[in-house]
Structure formats: C-alpha cells, structure tokens
Design a protein around this motif. Structure first.
Motif, short mmCIF file in Angstrom:
data_model
loop_
_atom_site.label_atom_id
_atom_site.label_comp_id
_atom_site.label_asym_id
_atom_site.label_seq_id
_atom_site.Cartn_x
_atom_site.Cartn_y
_atom_site.Cartn_z
N ILE A 95 -36.57 0.30 24.12
CA ILE A 95 -36.45 0.99 22.91
C ILE A 95 -35.43 0.29 21.86
CG2 ILE A 95 -35.54 3.16 21.75
CD1 ILE A 95 -36.52 4.34 24.55
N ASN A 96 -34.36 -0.26 22.25
CA ASN A 96 -33.37 -0.65 21.50
C ASN A 96 -33.67 -2.20 21.09
OD1 ASN A 96 -31.94 1.63 21.51
ND2 ASN A 96 -30.85 1.01 23.52
N SER A 97 -34.66 -2.84 21.66
CA SER A 97 -34.87 -4.40 21.40
C SER A 97 -35.67 -4.35 19.98
CB SER A 97 -35.88 -5.12 22.34
OG SER A 97 -37.34 -4.50 22.31
N LYS A 98 -35.07 -5.20 19.36
CA LYS A 98 -35.53 -5.36 17.87
C LYS A 98 -37.01 -5.71 17.68
CE LYS A 98 -31.39 -4.38 16.32
NZ LYS A 98 -31.32 -2.78 16.94
N GLU A 99 -37.34 -6.58 18.52
CA GLU A 99 -38.75 -6.94 18.44
C GLU A 99 -39.54 -6.78 19.68
OE1 GLU A 99 -42.10 -8.81 17.02
OE2 GLU A 99 -40.44 -8.46 15.81
N PRO A 100 -40.50 -6.03 19.86
CA PRO A 100 -41.16 -5.68 20.87
C PRO A 100 -41.80 -7.05 21.53
CG PRO A 100 -42.49 -4.81 19.24
CD PRO A 100 -41.25 -5.54 18.53
N ALA A 101 -41.88 -7.08 23.08
CA ALA A 101 -42.44 -7.92 23.72
C ALA A 101 -43.68 -8.33 23.37
CB ALA A 101 -42.17 -7.82 25.15
N TYR A 102 -44.25 -9.31 23.39
CA TYR A 102 -45.70 -9.71 23.02
C TYR A 102 -46.72 -8.96 23.95
CZ TYR A 102 -49.78 -12.69 22.15
OH TYR A 102 -50.87 -12.93 21.68
N ASP A 103 -46.51 -8.81 24.95
CA ASP A 103 -47.62 -8.09 25.81
C ASP A 103 -47.40 -6.41 25.39
OD1 ASP A 103 -44.88 -7.45 27.26
OD2 ASP A 103 -45.48 -7.93 29.07
N GLN A 104 -46.18 -5.96 25.21
CA GLN A 104 -46.17 -4.67 24.74
C GLN A 104 -46.94 -4.38 23.16
OE1 GLN A 104 -42.15 -2.83 23.93
NE2 GLN A 104 -43.01 -1.38 22.52
N HIS A 105 -46.71 -5.65 22.49
CA HIS A 105 -47.53 -5.57 21.03
C HIS A 105 -48.73 -5.60 21.14
CE1 HIS A 105 -47.52 -6.52 16.77
NE2 HIS A 105 -48.44 -7.33 17.01
N ILE A 106 -49.59 -6.64 22.07
CA ILE A 106 -51.01 -6.65 22.30
C ILE A 106 -51.46 -5.56 23.07
CG2 ILE A 106 -52.54 -7.74 23.73
CD1 ILE A 106 -51.55 -9.39 21.38
N ALA A 107 -50.62 -4.78 23.94
CA ALA A 107 -51.07 -3.65 24.88
C ALA A 107 -51.30 -2.52 23.60
CB ALA A 107 -50.15 -3.16 25.84
N LEU A 108 -50.38 -2.24 22.79
CA LEU A 108 -50.57 -1.25 21.77
C LEU A 108 -51.96 -1.29 20.97
CD1 LEU A 108 -46.75 -0.28 21.37
CD2 LEU A 108 -48.42 0.91 22.51
N TYR A 109 -51.77 -2.73 20.44
CA TYR A 109 -52.79 -2.96 19.63
C TYR A 109 -54.19 -2.48 20.57
CZ TYR A 109 -56.54 -5.69 16.90
OH TYR A 109 -57.40 -5.84 16.04
N ASN A 110 -54.38 -2.91 21.50
CA ASN A 110 -55.77 -2.65 22.43
C ASN A 110 -55.99 -1.18 22.61
OD1 ASN A 110 -56.38 -5.52 22.43
ND2 ASN A 110 -55.46 -5.75 24.70
N ALA A 111 -54.74 -0.57 22.80
CA ALA A 111 -54.86 0.88 23.18
C ALA A 111 -55.28 1.79 21.81
CB ALA A 111 -53.54 1.28 23.59
N LEU A 112 -54.59 1.15 20.73
CA LEU A 112 -54.74 2.17 19.38
C LEU A 112 -56.09 1.46 18.49
CD1 LEU A 112 -51.03 2.76 18.64
CD2 LEU A 112 -52.69 4.54 19.56
N ILE A 113 -55.97 0.19 18.28
CA ILE A 113 -56.96 -0.27 17.69
C ILE A 113 -58.24 -0.40 18.02
CG2 ILE A 113 -57.57 -2.09 15.84
CD1 ILE A 113 -54.89 -0.37 15.35
N GLN A 114 -58.17 -1.17 19.04
CA GLN A 114 -59.51 -1.41 20.06
C GLN A 114 -59.96 -0.22 20.96
OE1 GLN A 114 -60.76 -5.01 20.25
NE2 GLN A 114 -59.38 -5.20 18.48
N ASP A 115 -58.97 0.54 21.00
CA ASP A 115 -59.25 1.69 21.71
C ASP A 115 -60.11 1.47 23.23
OD1 ASP A 115 -58.95 4.54 22.25
OD2 ASP A 115 -60.88 5.10 21.46
N ASP A 116 -59.66 0.22 23.78
CA ASP A 116 -60.46 -0.07 24.98
C ASP A 116 -59.65 -0.06 26.33
OD1 ASP A 116 -58.62 -2.05 24.70
OD2 ASP A 116 -60.37 -3.85 24.73
N ALA A 117 -58.28 0.40 25.98
CA ALA A 117 -57.62 0.56 27.48
C ALA A 117 -56.68 1.84 27.05
CB ALA A 117 -56.51 -0.62 27.42
N LYS A 118 -56.55 2.49 28.35
CA LYS A 118 -55.70 3.72 28.51
C LYS A 118 -54.35 3.48 28.84
CE LYS A 118 -59.00 7.46 29.42
NZ LYS A 118 -60.13 7.39 29.93
N VAL A 119 -53.54 3.94 28.10
CA VAL A 119 -51.87 3.59 28.54
C VAL A 119 -51.26 4.51 29.19
CG1 VAL A 119 -49.84 3.22 27.26
CG2 VAL A 119 -51.75 2.37 26.12
N ILE A 120 -50.56 4.17 30.23
CA ILE A 120 -49.66 5.01 31.16
C ILE A 120 -48.22 4.94 30.88
CG2 ILE A 120 -49.13 5.99 33.45
CD1 ILE A 120 -51.88 4.95 34.41
#
Length: 162
Positions: free
Chosen positions: A78-103
C-alpha cells in the motif's frame, strides 16, 4: 482453456522487515497448502520466472496462462509509491480485459483502504478480501482452516481432483 496455472501470485518483493513472513508465506505455506495438499498449480515470481527471461513479457505470459490472480495486500504494498509491474498488469487484466479473477489476501490489518490504488479499492468494494489472522499461523499447515477454505472457494474448480 489453455491455462497452465491456477493462480499467479503477486506479493511485495522489496520489503525488509515483513519480507520474512510474506516470502515464507509465498514460497513455503502457499505451495504446501495449495499445490501439495489441494493440487493447484501456482506461478510465483522468483520461482517460476527464470533468470535471463525478459521479466516484463514473462510476467504477462504467465498471467495470461493463469486462471486467477492472487494479490497479497500488505502495508508495504500500500505504501509503495509505484505499484510493481505485475500488480499493474494484473489490475489491468482484471478490470479492463476482464479476463482474470482476482483473489485479494489481506496479510495484515490494512485499516481504511483509502491509500490503495483506486483499481484495488474497486475490486475490494466488489468482492472484499480474505483476511489472514495471526491465529492462522498456528494452523498454517491445515488446508481445512477457515482462511484456506475461503481461498479455495475463489480458486478455479479442480477438474482432475481425486
């Protein structure tokens, strides 16, 4: 479905003090419970992405071959200023592509979620988190604990389960 992994695990990797437990959880507890006891296949950065591979494309390929994305929420994440690349891609895939469920696994008390990225807050609002509680550490090896039952509920169905 062409997927190799049941879940791609995203966790903070550059932390100092809590790293011990988070890394122990990611590399020892999760594989023991979810892979050895429940038969899932996880993709863990540092274990399943090899030295010399182009990290960015390896992360994207592994996520595309995963049915779920597991994000470990910690104060450090939460406190990191810049999200890790994999977190960034994961959220993109989950929200924009809607092709992966997040736990979302809340590994320590987060308090209010206002410091989180808006995309993470949206997912939390939509589905909530699974909270890791200190007392779970006593029963970490039990796949029948309430925590692991919640995690398995959100995992894909095992087609070849015994």
């Amino acid at each position: 479905d062409g997927k190799i992994y049941d879940a791609y695990v995203i966790y903070p990797r550059n932390c100092v003090n809590e790293a011990n437990f988070v890394e122990y959880f990611v590399y020892q507890i999760m594989p023991d419970i979810l892979e050895n006891k429940c038969g899932y296949q996880l993709c863990i950065y540092g274990r399943d992405i090899y030295p010399g591979e182009d990290t960015a494309s390896a992360i994207e390929k592994r996520m595309q071959k995963s049915r779920r994305l597991i994000i470990l929420l910690t104060q450090q994440l939460i406190n990191s200023k810049e999200p890790a690349y994999d977190q960034h891609i994961a959220l993109y895939n989950a929200l924009i592509q809607d092709d992966a469920k997040v736990i979302l696994l809340e590994m320590e008390p987060i308090g209010t979620y206002e410091k989180l990225q808006e995309s993470l807050r949206f997912i939390i609002k939509r589905q909530g988190t699974i909270k890791w509680k200190e007392q779970h550490t006593v029963h970490t090896q039990s796949s029948n604990s309430k925590f692991w039952k919640h995690v398995r509920y959100h995992m894909p169905l095992r087609l070849n389960s015994s």
